[in-house]
Design a protein around this motif. Structure first.
Motif, PDB file in Angstrom:
ATOM      1  N   ASN A  25       0.838  -9.929  10.468  1.00  0.00           N
ATOM      2  CA  ASN A  25       0.892 -10.278  11.437  1.00  0.00           C
ATOM      3  C   ASN A  25       1.413 -11.611  11.341  1.00  0.00           C
ATOM      4  O   ASN A  25       1.915 -11.989   9.874  1.00  0.00           O
ATOM      5  N   SER A  55      -2.533 -13.024   3.714  1.00  0.00           N
ATOM      6  CA  SER A  55      -3.372 -12.195   4.392  1.00  0.00           C
ATOM      7  C   SER A  55      -2.475 -10.865   4.704  1.00  0.00           C
ATOM      8  O   SER A  55      -1.596 -11.481   5.179  1.00  0.00           O
ATOM      9  N   SER A 104      10.714  -3.143  13.275  1.00  0.00           N
ATOM     10  CA  SER A 104       9.156  -2.088  14.334  1.00  0.00           C
ATOM     11  C   SER A 104       8.596  -2.492  13.115  1.00  0.00           C
ATOM     12  O   SER A 104       7.545  -2.964  13.746  1.00  0.00           O
ATOM     13  N   MET A 105       8.262  -2.720  11.863  1.00  0.00           N
ATOM     14  CA  MET A 105       6.805  -2.775  11.297  1.00  0.00           C
ATOM     15  C   MET A 105       6.729  -4.319  11.639  1.00  0.00           C
ATOM     16  O   MET A 105       5.598  -4.275  11.253  1.00  0.00           O
ATOM     17  N   MET A 153      14.121  -0.323  11.143  1.00  0.00           N
ATOM     18  CA  MET A 153      12.327   0.243  10.518  1.00  0.00           C
ATOM     19  C   MET A 153      11.286  -1.094  10.380  1.00  0.00           C
ATOM     20  O   MET A 153      10.527  -0.778  10.354  1.00  0.00           O
ATOM     21  N   HIS A 200      -3.743  -8.161   5.758  1.00  0.00           N
ATOM     22  CA  HIS A 200      -3.904  -7.054   5.822  1.00  0.00           C
ATOM     23  C   HIS A 200      -5.178  -7.369   7.735  1.00  0.00           C
ATOM     24  O   HIS A 200      -4.812  -8.898   7.564  1.00  0.00           O
ATOM     25  N   CYS A 205       8.230   1.379   3.267  1.00  0.00           N
ATOM     26  CA  CYS A 205       8.389   1.278   5.066  1.00  0.00           C
ATOM     27  C   CYS A 205       7.655   1.636   5.932  1.00  0.00           C
ATOM     28  O   CYS A 205       7.398   1.651   6.564  1.00  0.00           O
ATOM     29  N   ALA A 206       6.418   1.563   5.355  1.00  0.00           N
ATOM     30  CA  ALA A 206       5.190   2.675   6.329  1.00  0.00           C
ATOM     31  C   ALA A 206       3.564   1.039   6.481  1.00  0.00           C
ATOM     32  O   ALA A 206       3.087   1.889   7.434  1.00  0.00           O
ATOM     33  N   CYS A 207       3.942   0.254   5.566  1.00  0.00           N
ATOM     34  CA  CYS A 207       2.814  -0.782   5.254  1.00  0.00           C
ATOM     35  C   CYS A 207       2.698  -1.656   5.662  1.00  0.00           C
ATOM     36  O   CYS A 207       1.409  -2.517   6.481  1.00  0.00           O
ATOM     37  N   ASP A 260       0.742  -1.229  -0.277  1.00  0.00           N
ATOM     38  CA  ASP A 260      -0.260  -0.143   0.351  1.00  0.00           C
ATOM     39  C   ASP A 260       0.872   1.357   0.214  1.00  0.00           C
ATOM     40  O   ASP A 260       0.241   1.966  -0.911  1.00  0.00           O
ATOM     41  N   CYS A 261       1.981   1.523   0.810  1.00  0.00           N
ATOM     42  CA  CYS A 261       2.873   2.578   0.842  1.00  0.00           C
ATOM     43  C   CYS A 261       3.633   2.702  -0.305  1.00  0.00           C
ATOM     44  O   CYS A 261       4.734   4.073  -0.301  1.00  0.00           O
ATOM     45  N   ASP A 282       7.313  -6.344  13.594  1.00  0.00           N
ATOM     46  CA  ASP A 282       6.737  -6.446  14.663  1.00  0.00           C
ATOM     47  C   ASP A 282       5.332  -6.545  14.671  1.00  0.00           C
ATOM     48  O   ASP A 282       4.507  -7.288  16.062  1.00  0.00           O
ATOM     49  N   PHE A 283       4.459  -5.797  13.980  1.00  0.00           N
ATOM     50  CA  PHE A 283       3.318  -5.618  13.923  1.00  0.00           C
ATOM     51  C   PHE A 283       2.424  -6.327  13.040  1.00  0.00           C
ATOM     52  O   PHE A 283       0.818  -6.134  13.196  1.00  0.00           O
TER      53      PHE A 283
END
Ligand SMILES: Cc1cc2nc3c(=O)[nH]c(=O)nc-3n(C[C@H](O)[C@H](O)[C@H](O)COP(=O)(O)OP(=O)(O)OC[C@H]3O[C@@H](n4cnc5c(N)ncnc54)[C@H](O)[C@@H]3O)c2cc1C
Ligand code: FES
Lengths: 416, 106
Positions: free
Chosen positions: B76, B104, B70-71, B67, B106, B44-46, B39-40, B73-74
């Motif tokens: 799925n 997926s 840390s992405m 960076m 998202h 390195c933001a999505c 998406d981004c 880490d969140f």
């Protein structure tokens, strides 16, 4: 039929196919290009670090493989709703069963800057960069009108290229419409450190020069001499065709949760639509962001594919909190959520690296992460899930975001 | 041109002739490979370009940056071989790279 071959239009076309839509798909675009990404236009591409080819979202072979017919260089001039036809500037008529309007937005032009003048620029497209870039020579004097994201990003690139940059802003700070004074202060200092001059509370009344810009005229009659000027005072939705066709428009084509306009056969997505945002009590918003373009495109594609074939189960797209980013110099700003309505501000971190949380009755509404990419994914989750977190927890930089999320994951999360 | 094999969650394979210097994400999106959303656009933001790198290739890649980590880490269903494909630049040494996509993004 998809009118507008930009970020939203392209996404809708491919998502229709991904959802199993088997009808004919035509993507119609005025620009002579396949869909491309605009964010780098004011960043790496303007600097010269990213070639035009790298902007394109998908190869032409991908359009062929997905059987998406693309008409580039084709401008639609009218929508005939009764006949379900689009009229092109060439006079040609194209029929549709479903129409998706994805015409984007265009640069707002003040009354004094309507005409074409050498050295007067806007920045929305590849063509705009091609016109602007050769004029960005070291030593040239650039006047940026408007301290929004595009204006500030261009100012940053111009400084890197050695131009003298002055930014004129009607408000008393940069990013006045979108960011808290604290974030604004940070960006003002950042630009001033890099040699940008600001004039706040500025009233520009006119542009000087007959064939070429020679300066800006302030309301008090004084003139600021410059070699080129960039208009960065925001965008207006490309909703003219929709309006002329009688669709409800109010700062954007008004759509419902399905991206459907007031004509059931016509949808609108991306910058040109104004839609309900579920996360904020379905408040109507017109957003200009990649996230909004993609999400609205995915919703419309899902709804249309499902209507065409209700028997097949289709997976509804995930809705996410609105988000946005901006790069200026080596600073990375990442924003999640819409801060309107906040009643409290919580600062996490300090100096050049901080996250600003916007709270409403304790709920995290939005966050600005400045050089805090480590906070951003966690902040997205807080906003997305409407969590409440005590300010002292948010403020505590010894707690990683993962831990904060754990502490926030209390039942109050369900309350709104 | 480095070849990259993308394997969808359902096992479907796609082989792409990628441009040298492009990212693993770029090559997938440009060829409309299902399973990578990006998406981004690579900022390195999505974290919607998450892939599992084939174990045999893990040693050939630089470690994920701060960076990216840390992405991740969140994201799925993160595994030890999870990477954000926009952060993997294709070099000649990566010719033949194999990545798998999660169910997926998202
Ligand atoms: C310089 C710049 C920097 C940006 N930076 C960021 C960023 O950092 N992060 C972020 O999230 N967002 C950013 N954005 C915003 C983001 O790019 C837009 O929100 C997004 O492109 C919107 O997609 P869209 O498809 O609605 O419109 P667009 O991508 O603008 O596409 C609309 C297309 O429709 C065509 N069209 C219009 N009228 C007609 C007609 N009558 N007939 C045929 N074709 C027509 C236009 O020519 C255009 O190609 C930036 C935008 C710009 C301009
Ligand atoms: S494309 Fe967004 S993080 Fe990789």
């Amino acid at each position: 039929m998809i009118l507008g071959a930009g970020q939203a239009g392209g996404e809708a076309a491919f998502r229709l196919r991904a959802n199993g839509f088997s009808g004919a798909i035509t993507l119609l675009g005025e620009e002579p290009f396949l869909p491309y990404q605009r964010p780098p236009l004011s960043k790496a591409h303007l600097l010269g670090d990213m070639a035009v080819e790298a902007l394109f979202l998908r190869e032409s072979s991908a359009f062929e493989a997905a059987d998406i017919m693309v008409h580039t260089g084709a401008r639609a001039e009218a929508i005939d709703r009764a006949a379900r036809e689009i009229r092109l500037s060439t006079g040609e008529r194209l029929g549709y069963d479903r129409l998706i309007l994805a015409a984007g937005s265009s640069a707002r032009r003040p009354g004094f800057a309507r005409g074409e003048l050498q050295g007067l620029h806007v920045l929305r497209s590849i063509a705009d960069v091609a016109r602007l870039r050769p004029e960005m020579r070291a030593g040239a004097r650039l006047a940026v009108i408007g301290a929004g994201y595009i204006g500030l990003e261009v100012a940053a690139i111009a400084r890197k290229l050695g131009l003298a940059v002055t930014v004129f802003e009607a408000a008393d700070r940069p990013l006045a419409r979108v960011a808290h004074p604290m974030t604004a202060r940070f960006f003002r200092d950042l630009h001033e450190t890099h040699g940008v001059r600001f004039e706040f509370s500025a009233a520009i009344a006119g542009i000087e020069g007959n064939t070429r810009v020679t300066g800006l005229r302030r309301a008090d009659g004084s003139v600021f001499a410059c070699d080129l000027a960039l208009l960065g005072i925001g965008g207006i939705p490309e909703s003219g065709l929709a309006e002329a066709a009688g669709l409800a428009c109010d700062n954007g084509i008004v759509v419902d949760d399905s991206m459907r306009s007031t004509d059931p056969a016509i949808f609108a997505i991306g910058d040109c639509c104004r839609r309900p945002i579920p996360l904020y009590d379905r408040r109507m918003e017109r957003l200009e962001s990649v996230h909004n373009a993609l999400e609205s495109a995915r919703i419309a594609a899902f709804v249309i594919a499902h209507e065409a074939d209700p028997e097949t189960p289709h997976k509804a797209p995930m809705l996410e909190a609105p988000w946005f980013w901006s790069d200026q110099y080596d600073v990375k700003l990442q924003i999640v959520g819409l801060s309107a309505g906040h009643d409290q501000i919580v600062l996490r971190g300090e100096g050049p690296c901080f996250t600003l949380f916007y709270l409403m009755s304790g709920r995290v509404l939005a966050a600005d992460c400045i050089n805090m990419p480590g906070d951003f994914p966690g902040a997205r989750k807080l906003v997305q899930e409407r969590l409440r977190v005590a300010p002292e927890i948010l403020r505590d930089t010894s707690l990683p975001m993962k831990e904060i999320l754990r502490l926030a994951a209390a039942p109050v999360a369900q309350s709104q | 041109m480095p070849k990259v094999t993308y394997i969808e969650h359902n096992g479907k394979e796609h082989v792409v002739d990628a441009t040298l210097g492009a990212s693993v994400m770029d090559a997938a999106v440009k060829h409309n490979i299902p399973g990578i959303d990006a998406d981004c656009g690579g900022a390195c933001a999505c974290a919607t370009c998450h892939v599992y790198v084939d174990e045999a290739w893990l040693g050939q890649l630089d470690k994920a940056g701060a960076m990216e980590q840390s992405m991740l880490d969140f994201a799925n269903e993160v595994e030890t071989n999870s990477r954000l494909s926009c952060q993997i630049k294709l070099t000649a040494a990566l010719d033949g790279l194999v990545v798998r996509m999660p169910a997926s993004q998202h």
